[in-house]
Design an enzyme around this catalytic site. Structure first.
Site, mmCIF file in Angstrom:
data_model
loop_
_atom_site.group_PDB
_atom_site.id
_atom_site.type_symbol
_atom_site.label_atom_id
_atom_site.label_comp_id
_atom_site.label_asym_id
_atom_site.label_seq_id
_atom_site.Cartn_x
_atom_site.Cartn_y
_atom_site.Cartn_z
ATOM 1 N N HIS A 60 0.826 -1.221 0.000
ATOM 2 C CA HIS A 60 0.000 0.000 0.000
ATOM 3 C C HIS A 60 0.855 1.263 0.000
ATOM 4 O O HIS A 60 0.517 2.246 0.658
ATOM 5 C CB HIS A 60 -0.970 0.012 1.192
ATOM 6 C CG HIS A 60 -2.136 -0.915 0.999
ATOM 7 N ND1 HIS A 60 -3.222 -0.595 0.229
ATOM 8 C CD2 HIS A 60 -2.367 -2.168 1.464
ATOM 9 C CE1 HIS A 60 -4.091 -1.610 0.246
ATOM 10 N NE2 HIS A 60 -3.592 -2.577 0.973
ATOM 11 N N SER A 175 -4.774 -11.244 -10.152
ATOM 12 C CA SER A 175 -5.349 -11.772 -11.389
ATOM 13 C C SER A 175 -5.794 -10.614 -12.278
ATOM 14 O O SER A 175 -5.734 -10.700 -13.508
ATOM 15 C CB SER A 175 -6.545 -12.675 -11.076
ATOM 16 O OG SER A 175 -7.584 -11.957 -10.465
ATOM 17 N N ASP A 220 1.215 -3.879 -9.566
ATOM 18 C CA ASP A 220 0.809 -5.176 -10.123
ATOM 19 C C ASP A 220 1.137 -5.269 -11.610
ATOM 20 O O ASP A 220 1.666 -6.278 -12.088
ATOM 21 C CB ASP A 220 -0.696 -5.398 -9.930
ATOM 22 C CG ASP A 220 -1.111 -5.251 -8.477
ATOM 23 O OD1 ASP A 220 -0.220 -5.243 -7.614
ATOM 24 O OD2 ASP A 220 -2.319 -5.127 -8.223
HETATM 25 P P1 ATP Z 1 -5.421 -8.342 -5.754
HETATM 26 O O1 ATP Z 1 -5.780 -7.160 -6.597
HETATM 27 O O2 ATP Z 1 -5.816 -8.205 -4.314
HETATM 28 O O3 ATP Z 1 -4.006 -8.775 -5.920
HETATM 29 P P2 ATP Z 1 -6.981 -9.849 -7.690
HETATM 30 O O4 ATP Z 1 -6.378 -8.986 -8.744
HETATM 31 O O5 ATP Z 1 -7.009 -11.319 -7.966
HETATM 32 O O6 ATP Z 1 -6.282 -9.636 -6.274
HETATM 33 P P3 ATP Z 1 -9.285 -8.199 -8.098
HETATM 34 O O7 ATP Z 1 -8.433 -7.021 -8.357
HETATM 35 O O8 ATP Z 1 -10.508 -8.035 -7.257
HETATM 36 O O9 ATP Z 1 -8.459 -9.384 -7.421
HETATM 37 O O10 ATP Z 1 -9.702 -8.814 -9.522
HETATM 38 C C1 ATP Z 1 -10.443 -10.028 -9.624
HETATM 39 C C2 ATP Z 1 -11.346 -9.960 -10.856
HETATM 40 O O11 ATP Z 1 -10.593 -10.233 -12.055
HETATM 41 C C3 ATP Z 1 -12.432 -11.010 -10.841
HETATM 42 O O12 ATP Z 1 -13.571 -10.568 -10.109
HETATM 43 C C4 ATP Z 1 -12.739 -11.170 -12.337
HETATM 44 O O13 ATP Z 1 -13.626 -10.167 -12.784
HETATM 45 C C5 ATP Z 1 -11.385 -10.947 -12.995
HETATM 46 N N1 ATP Z 1 -10.736 -12.257 -13.237
HETATM 47 C C6 ATP Z 1 -9.685 -12.780 -12.582
HETATM 48 N N2 ATP Z 1 -9.366 -14.022 -13.034
HETATM 49 C C7 ATP Z 1 -10.251 -14.315 -14.002
HETATM 50 C C8 ATP Z 1 -10.483 -15.447 -14.855
HETATM 51 N N3 ATP Z 1 -9.723 -16.544 -14.799
HETATM 52 N N4 ATP Z 1 -11.489 -15.363 -15.739
HETATM 53 C C9 ATP Z 1 -12.261 -14.260 -15.809
HETATM 54 N N5 ATP Z 1 -12.102 -13.167 -15.036
HETATM 55 C C10 ATP Z 1 -11.130 -13.182 -14.138
HETATM 56 C C1 GLA Z 2 -3.463 -4.017 -4.912
HETATM 57 C C2 GLA Z 2 -3.248 -2.866 -5.886
HETATM 58 C C3 GLA Z 2 -1.777 -2.447 -5.923
HETATM 59 C C4 GLA Z 2 -1.232 -2.193 -4.505
HETATM 60 C C5 GLA Z 2 -1.593 -3.344 -3.578
HETATM 61 C C6 GLA Z 2 -1.216 -3.047 -2.141
HETATM 62 O O1 GLA Z 2 -2.846 -5.164 -5.361
HETATM 63 O O2 GLA Z 2 -3.684 -3.226 -7.166
HETATM 64 O O3 GLA Z 2 -1.630 -1.311 -6.741
HETATM 65 O O4 GLA Z 2 -1.702 -0.971 -4.010
HETATM 66 O O5 GLA Z 2 -2.984 -3.657 -3.615
HETATM 67 O O6 GLA Z 2 0.150 -2.908 -1.998
HETATM 68 MG MG MG Z 3 -6.289 -6.823 -8.529
#
Ligand code: ATP
Ligand code: GLA
Ligand code: MG
Length: 526
Positions: A60, A175, A220
């Protein structure tokens, strides 16, 4: 770490050099190509691939533009793509059509949309959180770059896309950025860009992912595109985006990173107004107040942070413009000073109302609402913004990143006996700060972190946004089995898991390479 996104025709370039892993991926990719052919009647031309990431330290702080240290993982998003000939998809004008489906049809139903050539913007309906919004975000960013390069008259190709992603959604392993960067890359390649600049791709994906509704930083997308095999990535956001690979020292026993899932899904989009987006607002308002108090009220410089001003902007102005005599301090001394300035300026532990902040900044509340709370609404509990705690976390965490980097890069390298525990202590302190000052942990993360440390990890913390998702543990190789066993005995044996979850509950992670384009052979072989 600049350069061109690599292209390849062999999976050995993409995954760890492990026969089982390559065989597993061969099967997975073949299934994707077959699904594509069954859906569209022809094979894909290429696959755009971007990995998830795990953050080692620097949580963060990216949206305050301070440096972070993530690494790419093996789990990834694959987009198989073809550009159908105009006769099969055009409606007679210059509009183009995107047909996107997913190998997981039950979870992620397909979508189709047509974009008219006069459309200046791709519509992304934030009120309807469809997974294809992430593709549209990548498309929007890529269209901007193509128009910048070729002019507004550029005509875009129609695309058939089939997705296979195995980064757990909402699992803290990003993701979403894997999906957005793979989408933007797919659009660029489909429209004739054979040499895609990595930094440009990253920059456009950082900005366009925000369209989905989470006002995220740039860590990310940077990790997903810019990472190199066998190295973590030190990412800096000022004066412009840059990154360099960082290798871990060889120690005995070897240092191993374990990722353990809480299986608490952190729905970042749904909770954004009182979690993620609120934190971005709190850090930004903390920067505005610190600036008003310490920088003789000269305006903060606009920068690339999500809301246009940042704690980094304050930090920079304080040490270069307001107090040039302090510009010779070491970075470590500057962070220590910034921490004491925060303690002196942002004294209200209980938080600040918007009225109090407006009064402090000599601005009408409506101005603050409009500038910081409209595009990404944020609603703090009890209407109190916890500016002190958030800013303290940001400066202290940035100092930890610096110390972590010093340990990794000191010359001669730290002896194998003390570097693990020293790195581990920084991870553990990061977790305490995330839990107490940034309030982004949760009971399940606290529990896994505690189990990991008691079982012999050097240090353990949440990774990614928090509020669920994953934990990361730095473990000496000879204690990996005992740490895994402790997770099973004390955490996983007490919760319900699907077979798929059971298989992926704890993984040893090795840094993998970033995005690439894979050309599928004429016969559809991968
Ligand atoms: P973080 O951002 O905390 O690292 P993250 O990127 O996995 O975790 P989110 O930013 O909430 O979580 O994004 C997840 C969204 O990405 C899901 O709700 C969906 O819409 C999309 N997504 C991720 N993987 C897939 C997949 N395999 N197929 C389709 N959509 C997906
Ligand atoms: C998520 C956000 C990033 C970063 C982290 C926390 O993954 O997409 O930009 O802020 O939370 O470090
Ligand atoms: Mg994310």
């Amino acid at each position: 770490m600049s350069g061109i996104v690599p292209t390849t025709t062999t999976l050995a370039d993409v995954y760890p050099a492990d026969a089982d892993e390559v065989a597993f991926q061969q099967q997975r990719w073949t299934k994707l190509v077959d699904t594509f052919a069954a859906t569209h009647g022809h094979k894909p031309t290429f696959v755009s691939r971007s990995p998830g990431r795990v953050n080692i330290i620097g949580e963060h702080i990216d949206y305050s533009l301070f440096s972070v240290l993530p690494m790419a993982i093996a789990a990834d998003v694959l987009l198989a793509v073809s550009t159908p000939s105009p006769s099969s998809s055009s409606s007679g004008d210059d509009s183009f059509k995107i047909t996107i489906s997913n190998v997981q049809t039950d979870k992620f139903p397909g979508a189709e949309f047509t974009v008219s050539p006069s459309a200046t913007e791709i519509e992304i309906d934030r009120s309807h959180h469809h997974w294809s919004n992430y593709f549209k975000a990548g498309l929007k960013g890529a269209m901007g770059l193509l128009r910048q390069k070729h002019g507004d008259e550029f005509r875009f190709k129609s695309m058939n896309v089939v997705m296979d992603g195995n980064v757990p959604p909402g699992g803290g392993l990003s993701s979403s950025a894997a999906f957005v960067t793979a989408s933007a890359l797919a659009v660029l390649v489909a429209n004739g860009e054979t040499e895609v600049d990595k930094v440009k791709l990253t920059e456009l994906a950082i900005v366009s992912e925000r369209e989905v509704g989470v006002n995220s930083g740039g860590m990310d997308q940077s990790a997903s595109v810019l990472s190199e095999r066998d190295a973590a990535l030190f990412v800096s956001f000022t004066p412009s985006l840059s990154a360099r690979p960082v290798r871990f020292p060889q120690t005995t026993p070897e240092l191993v990173f374990l990722i353990a899932q809480t299986f608490v899904r952190s729905a970042k989009f749904d909770t954004a107004p009182y979690r993620y987006n609120l934190r971005v607002v709190e850090c930004t308002l903390a920067a505005a107040i610190l600036n008003a108090d310490c920088n003789n009220s000269s305006p903060l410089p606009r920068d690339s942070s999500p809301l246009g001003i940042s704690l980094h902007g304050f930090f920079d102005s304080y040490f270069t413009t307001t107090n040039p005599s302090l510009s010779n301090l070491t970075l470590q001394e500057k962070f220590t000073k910034a921490i004491s300035l925060t303690e002196e300026s942002l004294t209200q532990e209980k938080g600040y109302t918007l009225d109090e902040i407006a009064t402090h900044l000599h601005l009408p509340v409506s101005d603050l609402q409009k500038t910081y709370l409209t595009k990404f609404p944020a609603k703090p509990p009890q209407n109190l913004f916890l500016l002190r705690q958030r800013a303290l976390h940001v400066f202290r965490e940035s100092l930890r990143v610096l110390r972590f980097m010093h340990l990794l890069e000191q010359n001669p390298p730290s002896s194998s006996s003390d570097i693990g525990p020293s790195l581990g202590r920084l991870l553990t302190d990061s977790q305490s700060s995330c839990r107490d000052d940034f309030d982004c942990s949760c009971a399940e993360i606290d529990s896994l972190v505690d189990i990991g440390r008691r079982a012999g990890a050097y240090g353990s913390r949440l990774t990614g946004a928090g509020w669920g998702g994953c934990t990361i543990h730095l473990v000496p190789a000879d204690r990996v089995e005992q740490v895994k066993k402790a997770f099973d005995d004390e955490y996983y044996s007490k919760i319900e898991m699907s077979e798929e979850e059971r298989a992926s509950r704890v993984v040893v992670t090795k840094p993998g390479p970033g995005s690439c384009v894979f050309w599928v052979s004429e016969e559809g072989k991968v």
